[in-house]
Design an enzyme around this catalytic site. Sequence first.
Site, PDB file in Angstrom:
ATOM      1  N   GLY D 148       0.834  -1.206   0.000  1.00 41.42           N
ATOM      2  CA  GLY D 148       0.000   0.000   0.000  1.00 41.42           C
ATOM      3  C   GLY D 148       0.864   1.250   0.000  1.00 41.42           C
ATOM      4  O   GLY D 148       2.063   1.205   0.287  1.00 41.42           O
ATOM      5  N   CYS D 149       0.237   2.377  -0.299  1.00 39.60           N
ATOM      6  CA  CYS D 149       0.994   3.629  -0.412  1.00 39.60           C
ATOM      7  C   CYS D 149       1.507   4.085   0.948  1.00 39.60           C
ATOM      8  O   CYS D 149       2.715   4.293   1.122  1.00 39.60           O
ATOM      9  CB  CYS D 149       0.135   4.702  -1.080  1.00 39.60           C
ATOM     10  SG  CYS D 149      -1.512   4.922  -0.385  1.00 39.60           S
TER      11      CYS D 149
END
Lengths: 345, 345, 345, 345
Positions: D148-149
């Site tokens: 994920g970011c």
Amino acid sequence: MIKVGIVGGTGYTGVELLRILAVHPEVTVNCITSRSEAGMPVADMYPNLRGHYDLAFSEPEADVLKACDLVFFATPHGVCMRMVPELMAAGVRVVDLSADFRLKDLDVWANWYGMPHESAEWADKAVYGLPEVARGAIREAQLVANPGCYPTAVQLGFLPLLENELVDPARLIADAKSGASGAGRQGKIGMLHGEVGESFKAYGASGHRHLPEIRQGLAGAAGTDVGVTFVPHLIPMIRGIEATLYAELKNPADFDRLQNLFEARFKDEPFVDVMPFGSHPETRSVRGANQCRMALHRQEQSNIVIVSSVIDNLVKGAAGQAVQNMNIMFGLKETLGLEAPALLP
Amino acid sequence: MIKVGIVGGTGYTGVELLRILAVHPEVTVNCITSRSEAGMPVADMYPNLRGHYDLAFSEPEADVLKACDLVFFATPHGVCMRMVPELMAAGVRVVDLSADFRLKDLDVWANWYGMPHESAEWADKAVYGLPEVARGAIREAQLVANPGCYPTAVQLGFLPLLENELVDPARLIADAKSGASGAGRQGKIGMLHGEVGESFKAYGASGHRHLPEIRQGLAGAAGTDVGVTFVPHLIPMIRGIEATLYAELKNPADFDRLQNLFEARFKDEPFVDVMPFGSHPETRSVRGANQCRMALHRQEQSNIVIVSSVIDNLVKGAAGQAVQNMNIMFGLKETLGLEAPALLP
Amino acid sequence: MIKVGIVGGTGYTGVELLRILAVHPEVTVNCITSRSEAGMPVADMYPNLRGHYDLAFSEPEADVLKACDLVFFATPHGVCMRMVPELMAAGVRVVDLSADFRLKDLDVWANWYGMPHESAEWADKAVYGLPEVARGAIREAQLVANPGCYPTAVQLGFLPLLENELVDPARLIADAKSGASGAGRQGKIGMLHGEVGESFKAYGASGHRHLPEIRQGLAGAAGTDVGVTFVPHLIPMIRGIEATLYAELKNPADFDRLQNLFEARFKDEPFVDVMPFGSHPETRSVRGANQCRMALHRQEQSNIVIVSSVIDNLVKGAAGQAVQNMNIMFGLKETLGLEAPALLP
Amino acid sequence: MIKVGIVGGTGYTGVELLRILAVHPEVTVNCITSRSEAGMPVADMYPNLRGHYDLAFSEPEADVLKACDLVFFATPHGVCMRMVPELMAAGVRVVDLSADFRLKDLDVWANWYGMPHESAEWADKAVYGLPEVARGAIREAQLVANPGCYPTAVQLGFLPLLENELVDPARLIADAKSGASGAGRQGKIGMLHGEVGESFKAYGASGHRHLPEIRQGLAGAAGTDVGVTFVPHLIPMIRGIEATLYAELKNPADFDRLQNLFEARFKDEPFVDVMPFGSHPETRSVRGANQCRMALHRQEQSNIVIVSSVIDNLVKGAAGQAVQNMNIMFGLKETLGLEAPALLP
């Protein structure tokens, strides 16, 4: 009518004072000074004021200022402390929006602001103007030191936790973010739209002038020294501060009563709004309004209290709070001139 | 106190009406309707209104609306025209912020809005509510069609030129730009921040619903049909319209008297401000304010008059103008509740 | 490898040249000069270049520049015209991104730029570097005057209309809008985020330096003098220009063949993209890319051709077009180093 | 050439994959699927890709995907886990940009994502694709779960501290901020420009899906369970994440060696850049680039390590890291197609 003077009116806090006072029913602005722009009509610099003021910027002259009931200083640090003794002697009351009188320890002040303090007497007598903490003293004060923008958002959010000794005072973290107007209106490359727009960064992470002010205020609330880490950030927008505060609850069971405690603490405060537990205050919900809005959060199995606190840095963080202080000092209704809702969207 | 109802209150014009009316001394908001959000407190949807309203959205019910002195419609087109006959019959006055009653030619209306018009009687009786043109008729009107945002900015800028027959009415160009709030508050992908931010584009360049409204208004001012090209654009910001208007002067010598003419035309208008010749009005100078600010320009050796006209699309372009119309209709001071300066910065 | 020098590298066009050249396979940057920042590594000023350049800014020294194959000038006007004769004599080729060599009429130049021109010889020999018009001459040129940002967007959009004599050359209007990076990277108050953000305005509406450049280019395309009104505006974003162009078709029947005409005109142009009739080009669709994207519109019953044309002011409007010119001058593939798609969103 | 398929290409990570792969010399994109937009040319939806792709969106068909060497999933959670077994059986390699295979504990997964996990086998075999931690395993993996970011920015910043057991693993705080593109490209009212612009807020402060992913990753680095508080915020911009990380140093004397330690940890990492101590990384310095840039800070008399870490959420936080993983999986140079500097300004 209260006769008001504004010293240093070309910056963002200056125009914000004018915007607010334009609709204040008990105030008349007698003068607004600026050495660099003397002679220029304020409405030429700030066209939103066209039709609201005939006033032009003027040289700061002691006689004119002494004829005022109240003088706001919206100047860089170092200006007010030199002019205050003469105004105090003349019986004028002063709300200083600069940093000159915010710190009680003048060695700390000199260290952060890079010059010796020149008015120890009035630094001692000045009242730190956070109404939610010092309303009574503000009422009587001749000189009020208007709090910084970050310190307002951070202190209000931590207050109930520290006053009630619920959290470890040595482990406070304030991760704060501000719009670009907080840097003022000077031609700095770093504040160009081309530099600030569409980007986000921390700044002053190794130390910022608002840190000692926050530390002093929180120590006052806690009744003991505090350890606080404060990191400001620059948001690509104009107005608004959000501070996310982290504190370690001594007794996790206290989580259950935090919401009630916060609501009770600010129940009678016209300008602090505790939202329901788990809400996310938006800075736009206070844009242009003299309001601090906050909410509490807890993450599963954690004993960290999270508080998100928002203000408009130019209003509750500067000019609005200054007018609130003026209202208190002059026995007016505290909300006078400060009733309009925030501009959303 | 004027008892006010608002139909369709969840959009940006709805919340803007509430923001303005919150400080209006002669108004009480009796109800605000929304089918989709009935039961939700308005302050839950719009936290800037916390502390200002206890009201919740309600189902639109004829009886409640009929008990109002004035009903604002902040609905999509097609709603007001169906409800108006019943309200008119009950003696309620209406300011319609939607497009239902803006066009007199109902074939044109049907063509642009994609449905037949259902209230020819009231389309005929409705007064087009641009106070600078129709103040007298507004005062007497039971139904006022509040102008569109672009048409307000464009018409006010062209008015003095057309009324005095100074320019070629067949060659008018209006290059207009609006912030994103003009598109309303609906979950459209094209209006996401990720789509609108940091970008600029024309839209509706082949034809936009405000074109016939502009054409009708300008024809009224000119006393003849006009040829007008109107291209709207989307600005990556929230509030504000700027319209740059181009018209060909019949007699270039008239350039010398244009400034005086514009100033004279709007001398008594509280909400139109003609800046000095060669100024550049900024949209932020009217943000949150019921104001149209404009300035004139000429380029060397050219007979093209350039007018730059700015408004806040949600205020003078919608809710503010609606309140201005209400003030006129009820014989109040026209500026009541609309005095605060714009929020700048 | 082409040895490149950059004079005046601290501004936005300087860093943009570095960004583009960092991935250009046939170029090595030998030096980048800045009097004020000499000694500072470019990556300290522009952290996006960390890891891409070891270079530091240096004093501009003739010997170093003369050892280059090509020198880009990214300086304010007045610098290049003084240094060019020496570089020309040394056989160095130059692409000047400043305005020094854009105008052929040096009286007009002196009038708009407020100083006499100092190199009439090279003003005469310089090739105006709009590849879509002058590719052949650019190939042979020793000195290329890189077009201004607005003039690039405006000329490309008008070209097919004027070259084919389809429109009235006396009635051209260019309503153009630019992001804030077009104003450069200097500490001007008017370009602060707090001033530019969330606002929109026209500027230079009474006359802008790009007007004579546009007039000269359009006259060249039309083969006759043109009458053009040009109004620039400031968009609250960083990169991008949109120009909405208005021209009056001599024969409305020509509308039917305009789309084909535009597509044919730019069929072989790698950096001009004609979108389908009625499209709305977005500036973000060219962000960071050396591209001009345009589309045509007609409003009902109108003989006004509307062209919307977008570029990235720093790329096709400055550094990208400069690299395109370099590629042409050195016989490289014209698209070399310029192939990456725009950054969207 | 590696034959690539993209499943779910209409969102921001889909277009970003296309943007990056357009200049990747070893990849050809065979198909990009979208049920809702099947038949539409990708360049019609994303005009920045005009001239770069002839491809149209297609229905996701197993046969076409099985003919690819690598399939990227840019889908909402729940899609990839259903399609993966068939692709794995066909020997296709997969990089999943969704959350389906990021968590090893499937009960935790089910709890946060609101559905049971349907592919326990591949959840077990999937390699968590943070190259700075798992390069070797990624090289061999058939299925890579792209991080994920937020977890990318947070983990990279904490890694050296936890791997070396320098800080209290029970007291980690990650105050993270993201641009609006992180929320994807769906028509949600809360993500409109009118809602996101000029405002800032925390969200998910009581719990966010990236929290368990961060916890898992940090536990892996620490070799023990960690206590981490993670609060995300929404920045009014499009791209970029900044995470300010706070950790309590066990031994304050270690401050002296932190900078060296960080630099050594990432010395050979092409996409992690440790700036000088006390720097403030800006998100724009990584805009469009596959880069994590970070810096360390200490406040006076404090034992709190502060790390500020920035990435572009769509690049190092999604599509860029996915391509980096692809490069590793196929034995290509890790930086291939990812060399261009960030777009600044």
